[in-house]
Design a protein around this motif. Sequence first.
Motif, PDB file in Angstrom:
ATOM      1  N   ARG A   1      -8.966  -3.878   0.266  1.00 10.10           N
ATOM      2  CA  ARG A   1      -7.606  -3.948  -0.278  1.00 10.10           C
ATOM      3  C   ARG A   1      -7.593  -3.547  -1.751  1.00 10.10           C
ATOM      4  NH1 ARG A   1      -5.130  -7.705  -3.381  1.00 10.10           N
ATOM      5  NH2 ARG A   1      -2.865  -7.550  -3.445  1.00 10.10           N
TER       6      ARG A   1
ATOM      7  N   ILE B   1      -5.617  -0.107  -3.933  1.00  8.47           N
ATOM      8  CA  ILE B   1      -4.519  -0.359  -4.858  1.00  8.47           C
ATOM      9  C   ILE B   1      -4.978  -0.021  -6.274  1.00  8.47           C
ATOM     10  CG2 ILE B   1      -2.980  -2.119  -5.829  1.00  8.47           C
ATOM     11  CD1 ILE B   1      -3.256  -3.634  -3.213  1.00  8.47           C
TER      12      ILE B   1
ATOM     13  N   PHE C   1       0.853  -1.178   0.000  1.00  6.71           N
ATOM     14  CA  PHE C   1       0.000   0.000   0.000  1.00  6.71           C
ATOM     15  C   PHE C   1       0.894   1.236   0.000  1.00  6.71           C
ATOM     16  CE2 PHE C   1      -2.546  -3.169   2.416  1.00  6.71           C
ATOM     17  CZ  PHE C   1      -3.615  -3.273   1.535  1.00  6.71           C
TER      18      PHE C   1
END
Length: 270
Positions: free
Chosen positions: A77, A81, A48
Motif C-alpha cells: 500500500r 501511494i 489509489f
Amino acid sequence: PGVSSAGSAASVADFMVPLANGTQTGGSVIRPASLCGLYGFKGSINAFDRAGIRHLKPSIDTLGLFARSLVDLALMRGSLIAGGNTKIKRIGKAPRIGIARTHAWPSAKPETVQMIDVAQTILGATDVNLPSLFEDTMKRFSVITRYEGLRTTDPVVMDNLDKVNPWSREGIEGGRTITRADFDAATHEAEAARAELTRVFNDCDVIITPADSGEASTDLAAVEGGPFNTLWTHMYVPCLTIPAFVGPNGMPVGLQIVGPLGADDWSAAP
C-alpha cells in the motif's frame, strides 16, 4: 475462491506470487481474501490512483490488494501511494469498536455468527444499528451498476451477447430499462447514506462485520455475490479482512474491519 478478483487471491494463497491487486465493485477483493485465508484491503474510493483501470462501473470500482501478512500489505500500500508509509502504525489508545451485522445478517452461516460473537466478546465491541437508509440504498445498487455497466461494455461483447454468461447478459439487458432519472435518484440516495455513515463514525473509530457469509462453498460452479461487502464498497470506505477464524471444514473465515471514508491510514482517522 470467490468471483472476479479470485485469481489474484488464489495466486497469493498458493504462493505463486507474494502480492497481488484486484478491483472491487461488490465484494471482489474482501470476499476472495476471506475465502483464501489472506489479508485483503480495499481502499477508499480514490485512495489509489484509478487511472488506467478498465472500469466496468466507474463510480464504484475500487482498487484493492492481497497479501499473506499485514506487513506485506502495508508495504504494498505504501509503495503505491506517493509519500505513503510502508510500516504498520501503532496507535496510542484503544479504538472505539462498533459491530454491524447489517441487513445481510440472515445470510450468515453458523461459523460467521460464531465469529462475530467471539470477536464482540474479545474486543468489547458495541452494536451499531444502521438506519434503514442503508438497506434502502442497497436495493437500488443494481440501478447504478447496470446503468453504468451497459455504457462501458465493449462493443465486441455487445455484438455477441448470446455467447456471454447469463448473469452478465442479464445485467446488460437490465441496464437498457434504467433511465437517467432512475440512475440520478439512486446516486443521490447513495450520497445521503455516505453522509449518514460519517455521522455513524462519530461514535466509533472502526466497525467490524463479516467478510462473507461463511467459508468457501463446495459448489465450484456457483456465482455468489458479496452481501457483507457491497454496502461498504458503495459507501466508498476502506475495508480490511483478516484471516482470524476457520469454518467447520477447516477453511478460512475472514473478519472485515471497516473505517471512515479517507481514513485508510489510522493517523487520518478521527
